[in-house]
Design a protein around this motif. Structure first.
Motif, PDB file in Angstrom:
ATOM      1  N   LYS A  16      41.206  35.980  28.930  1.00 50.12           N
ATOM      2  CA  LYS A  16      41.684  36.234  30.296  1.00 50.12           C
ATOM      3  C   LYS A  16      42.812  37.256  30.311  1.00 50.12           C
ATOM      4  O   LYS A  16      42.914  38.094  31.201  1.00 50.12           O
ATOM      5  N   SER A  17      43.721  37.178  29.299  1.00 47.49           N
ATOM      6  CA  SER A  17      44.872  38.077  29.280  1.00 47.49           C
ATOM      7  C   SER A  17      45.243  38.441  27.856  1.00 47.49           C
ATOM      8  O   SER A  17      44.996  37.685  26.910  1.00 47.49           O
TER       9      SER A  17
ATOM     10  N   GLU B 231      36.791  37.982  19.736  1.00 53.82           N
ATOM     11  CA  GLU B 231      37.487  38.886  20.659  1.00 53.82           C
ATOM     12  C   GLU B 231      38.653  39.585  19.963  1.00 53.82           C
ATOM     13  O   GLU B 231      38.935  40.762  20.228  1.00 53.82           O
TER      14      GLU B 231
ATOM     15  N   HIS C 299      40.532  31.452  29.618  1.00 48.27           N
ATOM     16  CA  HIS C 299      40.536  30.851  30.944  1.00 48.27           C
ATOM     17  C   HIS C 299      40.719  29.338  30.849  1.00 48.27           C
ATOM     18  O   HIS C 299      40.310  28.690  29.889  1.00 48.27           O
TER      19      HIS C 299
ATOM     20  N   ASP D  52      45.301  41.978  32.225  1.00 51.97           N
ATOM     21  CA  ASP D  52      44.417  40.941  32.751  1.00 51.97           C
ATOM     22  C   ASP D  52      42.976  41.437  32.701  1.00 51.97           C
ATOM     23  O   ASP D  52      42.705  42.608  33.000  1.00 51.97           O
ATOM     24  N   ALA D  53      42.067  40.519  32.370  1.00 51.14           N
ATOM     25  CA  ALA D  53      40.644  40.878  32.321  1.00 51.14           C
ATOM     26  C   ALA D  53      40.107  41.123  33.722  1.00 51.14           C
ATOM     27  O   ALA D  53      40.407  40.373  34.659  1.00 51.14           O
ATOM     28  N   ASP D  54      39.305  42.183  33.873  1.00 51.64           N
ATOM     29  CA  ASP D  54      38.653  42.455  35.155  1.00 51.64           C
ATOM     30  C   ASP D  54      37.507  41.469  35.404  1.00 51.64           C
ATOM     31  O   ASP D  54      37.251  41.078  36.541  1.00 51.64           O
ATOM     32  N   ASP D  55      36.857  41.052  34.317  1.00 53.00           N
ATOM     33  CA  ASP D  55      35.739  40.105  34.403  1.00 53.00           C
ATOM     34  C   ASP D  55      36.291  38.689  34.222  1.00 53.00           C
ATOM     35  O   ASP D  55      36.791  38.335  33.151  1.00 53.00           O
ATOM     36  N   GLN D  56      36.214  37.887  35.250  1.00 57.84           N
ATOM     37  CA  GLN D  56      36.775  36.538  35.193  1.00 57.84           C
ATOM     38  C   GLN D  56      35.977  35.588  34.305  1.00 57.84           C
ATOM     39  O   GLN D  56      36.385  34.437  34.100  1.00 57.84           O
TER      40      GLN D  56
ATOM     41  N   GLY E 298      38.037  47.273  30.328  1.00 55.73           N
ATOM     42  CA  GLY E 298      37.738  46.030  31.031  1.00 55.73           C
ATOM     43  C   GLY E 298      38.968  45.217  31.360  1.00 55.73           C
ATOM     44  O   GLY E 298      38.850  44.070  31.819  1.00 55.73           O
ATOM     45  N   TYR E 299      40.134  45.796  31.138  1.00 54.57           N
ATOM     46  CA  TYR E 299      41.396  45.102  31.432  1.00 54.57           C
ATOM     47  C   TYR E 299      42.290  46.014  32.261  1.00 54.57           C
ATOM     48  O   TYR E 299      42.270  47.240  32.115  1.00 54.57           O
TER      49      TYR E 299
ATOM     50  N   ALA F 146      35.175  36.653  31.183  1.00 52.83           N
ATOM     51  CA  ALA F 146      35.462  37.123  29.819  1.00 52.83           C
ATOM     52  C   ALA F 146      36.166  36.016  29.024  1.00 52.83           C
ATOM     53  O   ALA F 146      36.986  35.274  29.576  1.00 52.83           O
TER      54      ALA F 146
END
Length: 257
Positions: free
Chosen positions: A138-139, A245, A229, A129-133, A108-109, A135
């Motif tokens: 974020k990084s 996480e 985020h 970086d996370a693909d899902d904004q 997912g990153y 999540a």
């Protein structure tokens, strides 16, 4: 009588000089004959010895690094895998690169291979970086920290006082690692005001950061930095959410001991 003695002394000096010159010529002729007979062999032997020393030196650079470090062959580290964390624990002029650990890319990153805060191009770090904004994280940034313990580093980060809010430095077992960590919230200066006119910004928005260090080899440690985020301060991901996480991401890290 005095004139005769002076003449005899001069003649004696001349004879001595002639004898010395004859000896010099004899020695020169002897050396010339020696080099004519053996010079080629000596030259070949000398070149061979120099080449042998050069081969040994190059072999050492190719296969052996100083103090057990990774061999550095003219600016190229030998046999380093793509998932290794590599850190220079020496100096710029006398580098010593060591494997601090390994990190598996999280699902997912997406990795940004160009991102690093290190000025040493041979240090190997990881940024994702996370693909899902949406999540919580974020990084993800993972890097070795040279010649500093995990405890020293987390105390230093908390002591900076740059965050809008921060917990004290804590220790816990997270994802199988003994971790020194802190939860910090950094303010967004773009939306900050100073309504009370005290000179300190009053933050409206910010982002959470779970900063974690794990001790590794060579008196050094490994950093895993999880940033969330940006959001209004009341809505940023909580410490509990960031720890949850971390429990998922830290098992992807293997640390050399």
């Amino acid at each position: 009588m005095a004139k005769k003695r002076h003449s005899n002394a001069r003649a004696q000096r001349n004879r001595q000089h002639n004898l010395q010159q004859a000896e010099y010529r004899r020695q020169a002729a002897k050396e010339k004959a020696f080099w004519q007979a053996h010079g080629k062999k000596i030259l070949i032997g000398t070149v061979a010895a120099v080449l042998a020393i050069l081969v040994i030196w190059l072999g050492c650079k190719f296969f052996v690094g100083p103090g057990g470090s990774i061999p550095n062959f003219f600016g190229t580290l030998r046999n380093v895998e793509s998932d290794w964390l590599v850190t220079n624990t020496g100096t710029t002029s006398k580098p010593k690169y060591f494997k601090m650990g390994e990190f598996t890319a999280p699902e997912g990153y997406t990795q940004d291979p160009e991102y690093t805060v290190s000025t040493d191009k041979l240090n190997q770090t990881f940024y994702f970086d996370a693909d899902d904004q949406t999540a919580p994280v974020k990084s993800v940034y993972v890097a070795g920290v040279a010649n500093k313990s995990a405890e020293d580093m987390i105390n230093t980060v908390v002591g900076y006082g740059y965050a809008a809010s921060a917990t004290e430095a804590k220790t816990a077992t997270i994802g199988g690692h003994d971790v020194h960590y802190a939860y910090l919230v950094y303010g967004n200066t773009d939306t900050a005001t100073d309504t009370d006119l005290d000179g300190a910004p009053d933050y409206v928005d910010g982002y959470p950061s779970m900063t974690m260090y794990v001790d590794s080899v060579q008196g050094s440690c490994v950093l895993m930095l999880l940033n969330g985020h940006s959001a209004p301060l009341a809505d940023v991901a909580t410490e509990e959410a960031m720890l949850a996480e971390a429990e998922k991401l830290l098992p992807l890290l293997t640390v050399e001991k």
